[in-house]
Design a protein around this motif. Structure first.
Motif, short mmCIF file in Angstrom:
data_model
loop_
_atom_site.label_atom_id
_atom_site.label_comp_id
_atom_site.label_asym_id
_atom_site.label_seq_id
_atom_site.Cartn_x
_atom_site.Cartn_y
_atom_site.Cartn_z
N ALA A 1 -4.51 13.17 -11.63
CA ALA A 1 -3.40 12.63 -10.83
C ALA A 1 -3.72 12.69 -9.34
CB ALA A 1 -2.12 13.40 -11.12
N TYR A 2 -4.41 13.74 -8.92
CA TYR A 2 -4.68 13.95 -7.50
C TYR A 2 -5.62 12.90 -6.91
CZ TYR A 2 -6.34 16.11 -3.21
OH TYR A 2 -6.69 16.33 -1.90
N HIS A 3 -6.71 12.61 -7.60
CA HIS A 3 -7.70 11.69 -7.05
C HIS A 3 -7.16 10.26 -6.85
CE1 HIS A 3 -10.93 14.56 -6.67
NE2 HIS A 3 -10.57 15.04 -7.84
N PRO A 4 -6.41 9.71 -7.79
CA PRO A 4 -5.79 8.40 -7.52
C PRO A 4 -4.79 8.46 -6.36
CG PRO A 4 -5.81 8.82 -9.87
CD PRO A 4 -6.23 10.09 -9.19
N TYR A 5 -4.09 9.59 -6.23
CA TYR A 5 -3.15 9.73 -5.11
C TYR A 5 -3.91 9.70 -3.79
CZ TYR A 5 -0.25 11.89 -1.60
OH TYR A 5 0.41 12.15 -0.41
N ILE A 6 -4.97 10.48 -3.67
CA ILE A 6 -5.73 10.53 -2.43
C ILE A 6 -6.35 9.15 -2.13
CG2 ILE A 6 -7.82 11.50 -1.38
CD1 ILE A 6 -5.27 13.20 -1.14
N ALA A 7 -6.80 8.45 -3.16
CA ALA A 7 -7.34 7.10 -2.96
C ALA A 7 -6.25 6.18 -2.42
CB ALA A 7 -7.92 6.56 -4.26
N SER A 8 -5.03 6.33 -2.91
CA SER A 8 -3.94 5.48 -2.42
C SER A 8 -3.53 5.86 -0.99
CB SER A 8 -2.73 5.54 -3.37
OG SER A 8 -2.09 6.80 -3.31
N ALA B 1 0.84 -1.20 0.00
CA ALA B 1 0.00 0.00 0.00
C ALA B 1 0.88 1.25 0.00
CB ALA B 1 -0.93 0.00 1.20
N GLY B 2 1.99 1.21 0.71
CA GLY B 2 2.91 2.34 0.73
C GLY B 2 3.55 2.57 -0.62
N GLN B 3 3.92 1.49 -1.29
CA GLN B 3 4.52 1.63 -2.63
C GLN B 3 3.49 2.18 -3.62
OE1 GLN B 3 7.51 1.65 -3.72
NE2 GLN B 3 7.07 1.71 -5.90
N ALA B 4 2.26 1.72 -3.54
CA ALA B 4 1.21 2.24 -4.42
C ALA B 4 1.02 3.73 -4.19
CB ALA B 4 -0.09 1.48 -4.20
N LEU C 1 -10.51 1.47 8.89
CA LEU C 1 -10.82 2.89 8.91
C LEU C 1 -11.85 3.15 7.81
CD1 LEU C 1 -10.02 5.59 10.20
CD2 LEU C 1 -8.29 5.82 8.42
N VAL C 2 -12.99 3.70 8.18
CA VAL C 2 -14.05 3.98 7.23
C VAL C 2 -14.37 5.47 7.25
CG1 VAL C 2 -15.05 1.67 7.37
CG2 VAL C 2 -15.84 3.45 8.92
N PRO C 3 -14.86 6.03 6.14
CA PRO C 3 -15.15 7.46 6.08
C PRO C 3 -16.11 7.94 7.18
CG PRO C 3 -15.18 6.53 3.88
CD PRO C 3 -15.05 5.37 4.84
N ARG D 1 -3.72 4.21 4.73
CA ARG D 1 -4.23 4.41 6.09
C ARG D 1 -5.01 3.18 6.56
NH1 ARG D 1 -6.68 10.35 4.89
NH2 ARG D 1 -4.77 11.56 5.18
N VAL D 2 -5.86 2.67 5.70
CA VAL D 2 -6.66 1.50 6.05
C VAL D 2 -5.74 0.32 6.36
CG1 VAL D 2 -8.28 -0.21 5.12
CG2 VAL D 2 -8.73 2.24 4.82
#
Length: 86
Positions: A53-60, A24-27, A77-79, A65-66
């Motif tokens: 680019a931003y939205h995939p970054y925030i998803a990762s 997950a960290g590498q992604a 961790l859930v929204p 975090r999860v």
């Protein structure tokens, strides 16, 4: 990213973290590099290029975090924890 020592942090993550957290960290790291490339190419914050680019970054970031919270606490961790719908 070099000045912020992110490469060093990533290497320590590979040594210390479980395979799930390291993956997950590498992604997240790869998505950050893509965001950096978009910004370096001149994409303004309001542009579709930046958001692509931003939205995939925030998803990762969320996925990282999860993974960490699940490993440390055994609780996902859930929204809704933050009062968010999604």
């Amino acid at each position: 990213m070099t000045d912020a020592r992110l490469y060093e942090v990533r290497e320590r993550l590979f040594i210390d973290a479980s395979a799930t957290v390291a993956g997950a960290g590498q992604a997240m790291f790869e998505q950050l590099r893509a965001l950096r490339s978009a910004v370096a190419a001149g994409a303004p914050v309001s542009s579709p290029t930046f958001h692509d680019a931003y939205h995939p970054y925030i998803a990762s970031v969320w996925a990282y975090r999860v993974a960490v919270r699940d490993e440390l606490e055994g609780q996902s961790l859930v929204p809704a924890v933050f009062g968010w719908h999604a």
